[in-house]
Design a protein around this motif. Structure first.
Motif, PDB file in Angstrom:
ATOM      1  N   LEU A 244       0.822  -1.207   0.000  1.00 20.44           N
ATOM      2  CA  LEU A 244       0.000   0.000   0.000  1.00 20.44           C
ATOM      3  C   LEU A 244       0.860   1.262   0.000  1.00 20.44           C
ATOM      4  CD1 LEU A 244      -2.691  -1.128   2.603  1.00 20.44           C
ATOM      5  CD2 LEU A 244      -3.152  -0.603   0.201  1.00 20.44           C
ATOM      6  N   VAL A 245       1.882   1.272   0.840  1.00 13.41           N
ATOM      7  CA  VAL A 245       2.768   2.431   0.937  1.00 13.41           C
ATOM      8  C   VAL A 245       3.562   2.610  -0.354  1.00 13.41           C
ATOM      9  CG1 VAL A 245       4.772   3.396   2.147  1.00 13.41           C
ATOM     10  CG2 VAL A 245       2.906   2.335   3.453  1.00 13.41           C
ATOM     11  N   ASP A 246       4.075   1.524  -0.888  1.00 10.44           N
ATOM     12  CA  ASP A 246       4.860   1.599  -2.124  1.00 10.44           C
ATOM     13  C   ASP A 246       4.002   2.074  -3.298  1.00 10.44           C
ATOM     14  OD1 ASP A 246       7.132   0.793  -0.820  1.00 10.44           O
ATOM     15  OD2 ASP A 246       7.089  -1.267  -1.560  1.00 10.44           O
ATOM     16  N   GLU A 247       2.757   1.603  -3.357  1.00  8.66           N
ATOM     17  CA  GLU A 247       1.860   2.027  -4.439  1.00  8.66           C
ATOM     18  C   GLU A 247       1.617   3.533  -4.371  1.00  8.66           C
ATOM     19  OE1 GLU A 247      -2.716   1.420  -6.080  1.00  8.66           O
ATOM     20  OE2 GLU A 247      -2.228   0.979  -4.007  1.00  8.66           O
ATOM     21  N   LEU A 248       1.336   4.036  -3.166  1.00 10.88           N
ATOM     22  CA  LEU A 248       1.075   5.465  -3.025  1.00 10.88           C
ATOM     23  C   LEU A 248       2.337   6.280  -3.287  1.00 10.88           C
ATOM     24  CD1 LEU A 248      -0.691   7.856  -2.354  1.00 10.88           C
ATOM     25  CD2 LEU A 248      -0.313   7.401   0.082  1.00 10.88           C
ATOM     26  N   ALA A 249       3.465   5.839  -2.764  1.00 14.39           N
ATOM     27  CA  ALA A 249       4.738   6.552  -3.005  1.00 14.39           C
ATOM     28  C   ALA A 249       5.036   6.601  -4.505  1.00 14.39           C
ATOM     29  CB  ALA A 249       5.861   5.875  -2.246  1.00 14.39           C
ATOM     30  N   GLY A 250       4.775   5.507  -5.200  1.00 16.07           N
ATOM     31  CA  GLY A 250       4.979   5.480  -6.639  1.00 16.07           C
ATOM     32  C   GLY A 250       4.100   6.480  -7.371  1.00 16.07           C
ATOM     33  N   ALA A 251       2.847   6.591  -6.928  1.00 17.64           N
ATOM     34  CA  ALA A 251       1.928   7.548  -7.541  1.00 17.64           C
ATOM     35  C   ALA A 251       2.400   8.978  -7.296  1.00 17.64           C
ATOM     36  CB  ALA A 251       0.518   7.358  -6.969  1.00 17.64           C
TER      37      ALA A 251
END
Length: 255
Positions: A244-251
């Motif tokens: 979840l954190v990686d997905e948001l950071a990527g966005a």
């Protein structure tokens, strides 16, 4: 001490003074993130503030990884038609949420900022946020334009793009609310708020392939759970939280 990102910038809007914010170089590069959750039932085993807590903590963890990211004060109330009959659930109208997001966007625009992402941790908010962001940009356009071409808006919904990965962890037959997945994430974020002795396994009528429909969840699920909350674990929660954190950071990096 205020929380900082990897480059030493403060990540919470509330920690800045007005002149510190006004003097930021390259205002148009800064990404503002609005965590949006809900105050609603989450079974017998998790608190009413589960969605709000998840939204805030996931955004905080992601923002620490990405420069030029500022977190707006979270909106803890959400559109909770399905769960509004459970005691303690606070339901606000779609119009209220739309107006609030539009006003926040207009304020950021007025101060020279040009990027807003809404991170949503409550399923009932998804369509409302989409409409709100579309409405917001129609009011920020330059004279003669149909909508704003210099203010960028984004929406990320927690869990939405992780379905295939999550299925590999699933022990219950389905998941959806106050379930095995959500309970696992809460064990990773705030285990002291989770009572696993009270966690059960319950499913609303229909198969996992049933088309979702709006209904009174209190009639469909006595406990307010859809999924196998009793099969949640800290190990699952840590891994899903990482995704979840990686997905948001990527966005945020792509904005």
């Amino acid at each position: 001490m205020p929380l900082l990102n990897k480059t030493g910038q403060k990540i919470y809007l509330a920690d800045y003074t007005w002149d510190e914010l006004d003097k930021l170089p390259g205002k148009e590069k800064f990404k503002f993130v609005l965590p949006l959750g809900a105050i609603e039932e989450h079974g017998y085993h998790m608190p009413l503030g589960t969605d709000a807590l998840q939204a805030t903590k996931i955004v905080e963890l992601a923002a620490q990884k990405v420069s030029e990211t500022i977190i707006l004060p979270a909106v803890s109330y959400g559109h909770c038609v399905d769960t509004m009959n459970f005691c303690g659930t606070i339901h606000v109208s779609a119009w209220t949420i739309c107006s609030l997001i539009a006003d926040i966007a207009a304020s950021l625009y007025r101060h020279g900022f040009r990027k807003l992402l809404v991170f949503n941790a409550h399923g009932g908010n998804k369509g409302v946020i989409d409409a709100a962001l579309r409405e917001a940009v129609t009011h920020l356009g330059r004279p003669g334009s149909l909508f704003s071409d210099d203010f960028q808006v984004y929406q990320v919904n927690a869990y939405e793009k992780l379905n295939e990965k999550i299925k590999n962890f699933l022990e219950g037959k389905d998941y959806g609310h106050a379930c095995e997945i959500e309970t696992s994430v809460m064990l990773a974020l705030a285990s002291e708020l989770v009572d696993m002795k009270a966690a059960g396994e319950e499913y609303m009528p229909g198969s996992p392939d049933t088309v979702w429909r709006i209904r009174d969840m209190k009639k469909a699920s006595g406990s307010g759970v859809h999924g196998a909350a009793s099969r949640a674990s800290l190990e699952k929660g840590k891994k899903i939280l990482e995704w979840l954190v990686d997905e948001l950071a990527g966005a945020l990096e792509q904005m």
